[in-house]
Design a protein around this motif. Structure first.
Motif, PDB file in Angstrom:
ATOM      1  N   VAL A  45       0.835  -1.211   0.000  1.00 42.67           N
ATOM      2  CA  VAL A  45       0.000   0.000   0.000  1.00 42.67           C
ATOM      3  C   VAL A  45       0.865   1.254   0.000  1.00 42.67           C
ATOM      4  CG1 VAL A  45      -1.662   1.343   1.346  1.00 42.67           C
ATOM      5  CG2 VAL A  45      -1.978  -1.117   1.084  1.00 42.67           C
ATOM      6  N   MET A  46       1.903   1.286   0.837  1.00 48.87           N
ATOM      7  CA  MET A  46       2.765   2.463   0.895  1.00 48.87           C
ATOM      8  C   MET A  46       3.555   2.637  -0.402  1.00 48.87           C
ATOM      9  SD  MET A  46       2.079   3.948   3.709  1.00 48.87           S
ATOM     10  CE  MET A  46       3.400   5.142   3.906  1.00 48.87           C
ATOM     11  N   GLY A  47       3.952   1.509  -1.022  1.00 48.21           N
ATOM     12  CA  GLY A  47       4.647   1.590  -2.299  1.00 48.21           C
ATOM     13  C   GLY A  47       3.765   2.161  -3.395  1.00 48.21           C
ATOM     14  N   ARG A  48       2.519   1.703  -3.439  1.00 43.98           N
ATOM     15  CA  ARG A  48       1.567   2.242  -4.424  1.00 43.98           C
ATOM     16  C   ARG A  48       1.288   3.718  -4.163  1.00 43.98           C
ATOM     17  NH1 ARG A  48      -0.382  -0.387  -8.893  1.00 43.98           N
ATOM     18  NH2 ARG A  48      -2.548   0.145  -8.426  1.00 43.98           N
ATOM     19  N   LEU A  49       1.151   4.075  -2.883  1.00 46.13           N
ATOM     20  CA  LEU A  49       0.874   5.469  -2.522  1.00 46.13           C
ATOM     21  C   LEU A  49       2.062   6.356  -2.888  1.00 46.13           C
ATOM     22  CD1 LEU A  49      -1.213   7.313  -1.186  1.00 46.13           C
ATOM     23  CD2 LEU A  49      -0.134   6.834   1.013  1.00 46.13           C
ATOM     24  N   GLU A  50       3.270   5.857  -2.640  1.00 50.71           N
ATOM     25  CA  GLU A  50       4.469   6.620  -2.995  1.00 50.71           C
ATOM     26  C   GLU A  50       4.531   6.873  -4.503  1.00 50.71           C
ATOM     27  OE1 GLU A  50       8.775   5.315  -4.053  1.00 50.71           O
ATOM     28  OE2 GLU A  50       8.443   4.890  -1.924  1.00 50.71           O
ATOM     29  N   GLY A  51       4.260   5.823  -5.286  1.00 51.92           N
ATOM     30  CA  GLY A  51       4.273   5.983  -6.743  1.00 51.92           C
ATOM     31  C   GLY A  51       3.226   6.971  -7.221  1.00 51.92           C
ATOM     32  N   TYR A 158      12.739  -1.129   3.265  1.00 51.23           N
ATOM     33  CA  TYR A 158      12.660  -1.802   1.962  1.00 51.23           C
ATOM     34  C   TYR A 158      12.386  -0.788   0.845  1.00 51.23           C
ATOM     35  CZ  TYR A 158      10.826  -4.369  -1.990  1.00 51.23           C
ATOM     36  OH  TYR A 158      10.605  -4.824  -3.262  1.00 51.23           O
ATOM     37  N   LEU A 159      11.392   0.072   1.041  1.00 52.73           N
ATOM     38  CA  LEU A 159      11.048   1.053   0.007  1.00 52.73           C
ATOM     39  C   LEU A 159      12.148   2.095  -0.175  1.00 52.73           C
ATOM     40  CD1 LEU A 159       7.254   1.619   0.770  1.00 52.73           C
ATOM     41  CD2 LEU A 159       8.258   0.320  -1.107  1.00 52.73           C
ATOM     42  N   LEU A 160      12.863   2.397   0.916  1.00 50.09           N
ATOM     43  CA  LEU A 160      13.946   3.372   0.840  1.00 50.09           C
ATOM     44  C   LEU A 160      15.097   2.852  -0.028  1.00 50.09           C
ATOM     45  CD1 LEU A 160      14.371   6.203   2.121  1.00 50.09           C
ATOM     46  CD2 LEU A 160      15.780   5.089   3.863  1.00 50.09           C
TER      47      LEU A 160
END
Length: 333
Positions: A45-51, A158-160
């Motif tokens: 969810v955070m990865g999609r939101l970041e994109g 991980y996302l960083l």
């Protein structure tokens, strides 16, 4: 010996063997499933939101995904801390008070035939056990908070360093277990594109249902709004059955504060919200996914709840959609 080597060299054999290894690994880590599932959900969810945020802001001025990632996680942690200190005690008190109040009301209404029939029906599904489990989960809030903070930290790192993680993982492709990496890569992409996106849709629908339902309950003068917000959101994550389950405590509270007339208005409100979701929201969100028949939905929920408990109700449908994707079952309408 050569025949055996040829047999295990076949791609389908490797794929089946890999799935068996994954199932064995998941079984051995069954006590960590809460952590693993939450880690995947938060990261996805955070990865999609970041994109999404990066894409929108980049239209105005250039911005690094790393900066967006840091800002999003700061907002998430700040909101979590603010919510814990300001609203967590109220939510816990309201949930416990609401459950105890419903129990007292059902146990004291022996002369009301309607409520007596409802009580008998709830006794058959052992509702006291489920209410007790809900209270236990609330009382374990501290343990869950520890898991959530750990999950947020892992997903942030991980996302960083997503590119570095991908580059390092890619090195396994040419190693002695390269076939394991290839299968992991194949199933990982399938899992993200099917399971992840179905979960994303369920979360969006849950937020939509919760906001409209709580606004309606607030207008009708319902108490326990904090507790009902959490309850409606969690049950909204369960396809189809969640609407029915969440209506039981809402209907009982409606009967308490306004008799049958308020129950009828509550049913009308839920039907309107469900209609908006079914005819306007679902067609947009499920544009390229199969809409499962209700029979399949309930069968999947029954079996997934039996084998995975509460988590099964939430992830049973996404897992089934993932299996459809792996088996290459046509999913377009």
């Amino acid at each position: 010996m050569e025949a055996l080597r040829t047999f295990f060299a076949q791609s389908i054999v490797k794929r089946v063997l890999f799935l068996m290894l994954v199932l064995l690994l998941l079984y051995s880590l069954r006590h960590m499933l809460n952590l693993l599932l939450l880690l995947f959900l938060v990261t996805f969810v955070m990865g999609r939101l970041e994109g999404f945020v990066t894409k929108k802001i980049s239209r105005i001025f250039p911005i690094s995904p790393t900066v967006v990632n840091v800002i999003l996680y700061l907002l998430l942690i700040s909101s979590l801390i603010f919510g814990i200190f300001n609203y967590a005690p109220k939510i816990v008190n309201q949930v416990v008070d609401m459950i105890n109040n419903i129990n007292r009301f059902l146990n004291s209404s022996k002369n009301d035939e309607t409520l007596q029939m409802l009580t008998n029906a709830l006794d058959k599904i052992d509702y006291q056990k489920y209410l007790g489990s809900a209270v236990d989960y609330i009382m374990k809030l501290g343990k869950w908070l520890e898991i959530i903070l750990f999950v947020i930290l892992l997903s942030f790192f991980y996302l960083l360093q997503k590119n570095k993680v991908d580059q390092f993982t890619e090195k396994f492709r040419k190693s002695k277990i390269g076939w394991v990496y290839s299968e992991f890569n194949y199933f990982g992409r399938k899992f993200t594109s099917s399971f992840g996106k179905v979960i994303e849709v369920q979360l969006l629908i849950a937020v939509f249902n919760t906001v409209l339902t709580i606004i309606g309950l607030w207008i009708m003068g319902f108490p326990y709004l904090f507790a009902l917000t959490i309850m409606v959101f969690l049950f909204s994550l369960i396809p189809v059955a969640g609407v029915i389950i969440s209506f039981i405590p809402i209907g009982i509270i409606a009967y308490q504060i306004g008799s049958l007339s308020l129950v009828v208005w509550t049913i009308v409100m839920i039907l309107v919200i469900h209609g908006i979701e079914t005819y306007f929201l679902n067609p947009k969100l499920y544009a390229h996914k199969t809409k499962l028949p209700m029979f399949y939905t309930f069968i999947i929920l029954i079996f997934s709840q039996h084998y995975m408990g509460i988590w099964g109700l939430i992830i049973g449908i996404p897992i089934f959609m993932f299996l459809l994707d792996v088996l290459e079952v046509e999913q377009s309408e």
